[in-house]
Design a protein around this motif. Structure first.
Motif, PDB file in Angstrom:
ATOM      1  N   GLN A  82       0.843  -1.189   0.000  1.00  0.00           N
ATOM      2  CA  GLN A  82       0.000   0.000   0.000  1.00  0.00           C
ATOM      3  C   GLN A  82       0.879   1.239   0.000  1.00  0.00           C
ATOM      4  OE1 GLN A  82      -2.898  -0.242   3.198  1.00  0.00           O
ATOM      5  NE2 GLN A  82      -3.121  -2.455   2.904  1.00  0.00           N
ATOM      6  N   ALA A  83       0.473   2.225  -0.750  1.00  0.00           N
ATOM      7  CA  ALA A  83       1.314   3.402  -0.944  1.00  0.00           C
ATOM      8  C   ALA A  83       1.433   4.263   0.300  1.00  0.00           C
ATOM      9  CB  ALA A  83       0.756   4.245  -2.095  1.00  0.00           C
ATOM     10  N   ASP A  84       0.442   4.205   1.185  1.00  0.00           N
ATOM     11  CA  ASP A  84       0.469   5.095   2.341  1.00  0.00           C
ATOM     12  C   ASP A  84       1.067   4.457   3.589  1.00  0.00           C
ATOM     13  OD1 ASP A  84      -1.558   3.309   2.654  1.00  0.00           O
ATOM     14  OD2 ASP A  84      -3.023   4.742   3.427  1.00  0.00           O
ATOM     15  N   SER A  85       1.506   3.218   3.504  1.00  0.00           N
ATOM     16  CA  SER A  85       2.107   2.554   4.660  1.00  0.00           C
ATOM     17  C   SER A  85       2.918   1.357   4.194  1.00  0.00           C
ATOM     18  CB  SER A  85       1.022   2.100   5.638  1.00  0.00           C
ATOM     19  OG  SER A  85       0.085   1.280   5.001  1.00  0.00           O
ATOM     20  N   TYR A  86       3.922   1.006   4.992  1.00  0.00           N
ATOM     21  CA  TYR A  86       4.725  -0.157   4.611  1.00  0.00           C
ATOM     22  C   TYR A  86       5.249  -0.895   5.833  1.00  0.00           C
ATOM     23  CZ  TYR A  86       7.854   3.979   4.326  1.00  0.00           C
ATOM     24  OH  TYR A  86       8.488   5.176   4.534  1.00  0.00           O
ATOM     25  N   GLY A  87       4.326  -1.256   6.702  1.00  0.00           N
ATOM     26  CA  GLY A  87       4.585  -2.213   7.751  1.00  0.00           C
ATOM     27  C   GLY A  87       5.465  -1.747   8.892  1.00  0.00           C
ATOM     28  N   TYR A  88       6.102  -2.729   9.535  1.00  0.00           N
ATOM     29  CA  TYR A  88       6.939  -2.408  10.693  1.00  0.00           C
ATOM     30  C   TYR A  88       8.088  -1.495  10.301  1.00  0.00           C
ATOM     31  CZ  TYR A  88      11.028  -5.246   9.535  1.00  0.00           C
ATOM     32  OH  TYR A  88      12.167  -5.719   8.942  1.00  0.00           O
ATOM     33  N   ARG A  89       8.532  -1.590   9.031  1.00  0.00           N
ATOM     34  CA  ARG A  89       9.666  -0.791   8.572  1.00  0.00           C
ATOM     35  C   ARG A  89       9.380   0.699   8.685  1.00  0.00           C
ATOM     36  NH1 ARG A  89      10.836   0.709   3.155  1.00  0.00           N
ATOM     37  NH2 ARG A  89       9.295  -0.793   2.381  1.00  0.00           N
ATOM     38  N   GLN A  90       8.183   1.108   8.305  1.00  0.00           N
ATOM     39  CA  GLN A  90       7.808   2.509   8.389  1.00  0.00           C
ATOM     40  C   GLN A  90       7.786   2.986   9.844  1.00  0.00           C
ATOM     41  OE1 GLN A  90       3.692   3.524   7.650  1.00  0.00           O
ATOM     42  NE2 GLN A  90       4.284   5.383   6.574  1.00  0.00           N
ATOM     43  N   ILE A  91       7.251   2.144  10.724  1.00  0.00           N
ATOM     44  CA  ILE A  91       7.158   2.524  12.138  1.00  0.00           C
ATOM     45  C   ILE A  91       8.546   2.712  12.728  1.00  0.00           C
ATOM     46  CG2 ILE A  91       6.340   1.811  14.417  1.00  0.00           C
ATOM     47  CD1 ILE A  91       4.189   0.143  12.913  1.00  0.00           C
ATOM     48  N   VAL A  92       9.436   1.744  12.499  1.00  0.00           N
ATOM     49  CA  VAL A  92      10.799   1.834  13.023  1.00  0.00           C
ATOM     50  C   VAL A  92      11.513   3.059  12.453  1.00  0.00           C
ATOM     51  CG1 VAL A  92      13.073   0.718  13.015  1.00  0.00           C
ATOM     52  CG2 VAL A  92      11.007  -0.626  13.487  1.00  0.00           C
ATOM     53  N   THR A  93      11.349   3.290  11.152  1.00  0.00           N
ATOM     54  CA  THR A  93      12.006   4.426  10.504  1.00  0.00           C
ATOM     55  C   THR A  93      11.515   5.752  11.086  1.00  0.00           C
ATOM     56  OG1 THR A  93      12.317   3.191   8.442  1.00  0.00           O
ATOM     57  CG2 THR A  93      12.404   5.584   8.299  1.00  0.00           C
ATOM     58  N   GLU A  94      10.208   5.877  11.254  1.00  0.00           N
ATOM     59  CA  GLU A  94       9.646   7.132  11.745  1.00  0.00           C
ATOM     60  C   GLU A  94       9.954   7.352  13.220  1.00  0.00           C
ATOM     61  OE1 GLU A  94       5.516   7.157  10.768  1.00  0.00           O
ATOM     62  OE2 GLU A  94       5.883   7.631   8.643  1.00  0.00           O
ATOM     63  N   GLU A  95       9.898   6.287  14.030  1.00  0.00           N
ATOM     64  CA  GLU A  95      10.148   6.422  15.472  1.00  0.00           C
ATOM     65  C   GLU A  95      11.580   6.854  15.766  1.00  0.00           C
ATOM     66  OE1 GLU A  95       8.313   6.041  18.341  1.00  0.00           O
ATOM     67  OE2 GLU A  95       6.518   6.024  17.101  1.00  0.00           O
ATOM     68  N   THR A  96      12.513   6.472  14.904  1.00  0.00           N
ATOM     69  CA  THR A  96      13.925   6.792  15.141  1.00  0.00           C
ATOM     70  C   THR A  96      14.441   7.894  14.229  1.00  0.00           C
ATOM     71  OG1 THR A  96      14.644   5.075  13.575  1.00  0.00           O
ATOM     72  CG2 THR A  96      14.410   4.426  15.894  1.00  0.00           C
ATOM     73  N   ASN A  97      13.568   8.400  13.337  1.00  0.00           N
ATOM     74  CA  ASN A  97      13.984   9.403  12.338  1.00  0.00           C
ATOM     75  C   ASN A  97      15.199   8.904  11.551  1.00  0.00           C
ATOM     76  OD1 ASN A  97      13.760  11.891  10.972  1.00  0.00           O
ATOM     77  ND2 ASN A  97      15.292  12.840  12.288  1.00  0.00           N
ATOM     78  N   ALA A  98      15.081   7.680  11.078  1.00  0.00           N
ATOM     79  CA  ALA A  98      16.211   7.009  10.440  1.00  0.00           C
ATOM     80  C   ALA A  98      16.349   7.363   8.970  1.00  0.00           C
ATOM     81  CB  ALA A  98      16.058   5.496  10.579  1.00  0.00           C
TER      82      ALA A  98
END
Length: 290
Positions: free
Chosen positions: A68-84
């Motif tokens: 889905q274009a607006d989300s991509y699983g645990y990867r998005q959460i980890v990336t956003e939570e750590t500003n990676a």
């Protein structure tokens, strides 16, 4: 005579304990997972660089509608939570053989994105998410990374070690099951060793499996769960020599597995399931950083 009776009683007791332990494994793991899930990660890591590798779980397939274009699983959460700063080399359907080939050819991020888009030609909305001019290769990305986060092994098991029936159920392929697990482990160890050679400081997080077919029946899940535990123990890696630790998520998912894997015809989590996975990954990232 008393010794014989005592000996038989001991054997029967051991068998009963084994049966009870086998049948209660899924329930006990789910109970433990529920307790763990209430403990939310306290994220203090800021601005890491992360390379993601593996299969559809890291690519971000959902239980309904796939990518889905607006989300991509645990990867998005980890990336956003750590500003990676994040590089994704995971592709839906990939096995350890596919990931090993990525390393052997030092695949580029642009070519991985083309592969992802080719699998979902009917979703033009993904173009913006998976189009890039970056020519960075997997080895370059790893050389920059603080973490490499991986989901490798589940597809190997599904494709090589299970026999699927017409009704959607499956049985374990007993011929070559143990040697098959060993081969998967060896390929994964090869991959993680290459990562460690490229960047000895990068911490590798190997994310485990969960019960992917909980809707077949509760009894089926009960019978298969110890086999899942054994397979995971054999193929997922925790080895300080290559700076690798594993994150077990099957107990966390098992706490409410039919809710997290909510589509009876799909093995992927919904958003709630991915949040559970992300929480355990973030805990591990914090643990190894402190």
């Amino acid at each position: 005579m008393k010794k014989i009776i005592l000996g038989l009683s001991s054997v029967i007791l051991l068998l009963l304990l084994f049966v009870v332990g086998w049948l209660s494994a899924a329930t006990l793991d789910g109970f433990i997972g529920g307790i763990q899930n209430r403990n939310q990660a306290e994220v203090t890591i800021e601005n890491p660089t992360i390379t993601f590798i593996g299969d559809s779980l890291t690519n971000g397939y959902y239980s309904y509608e796939g990518l889905q274009a607006d989300s991509y699983g645990y990867r998005q959460i980890v990336t956003e939570e750590t500003n990676a700063t994040a590089y994704n080399f995971a592709v839906g359907g990939y096995t350890s053989k596919d990931v090993l080939q990525q390393f052997n050819s030092d695949v580029s991020l642009a070519s991985v994105n083309q592969t992802i888009l080719a699998k979902d030609r009917d979703k033009p909305e993904l173009q913006a998410l998976y189009t890039t001019d970056e020519v960075i290769t997997i080895s370059d990305a790893i050389a920059e990374s603080d973490y490499v986060i991986s989901t490798i092994g589940a597809n190997d098991v599904l494709q090589e070690l299970l026999i699927f029936n017409e009704d959607g159920s499956f049985t374990i392929n007993k011929d070559g099951f143990f040697s098959g697990l060993e081969a998967i482990h060896e390929r994964k160890y090869n991959i993680y060793s290459q990562i460690h050679e490229i960047n000895p400081d990068a911490h590798i997080i190997d994310i485990g499996m969960y019960m992917a077919y909980p809707h077949i029946s509760d009894f089926f899940t009960t019978l298969m769960y110890p086999a899942l535990m054994y397979a995971e123990h054999q193929i997922f890696i925790s080895d300080s020599d290559i700076n690798t630790t594993k994150v077990t998520v099957r107990d966390n998912m098992q706490s409410d597995i039919k809710s997290y894997i909510d589509n009876p015809t799909d093995i992927h989590p919904n958003q709630n399931g991915y949040e559970i996975m992300a929480n355990e990954v973030l805990k591990e990232m914090e643990r190894v950083a402190n």
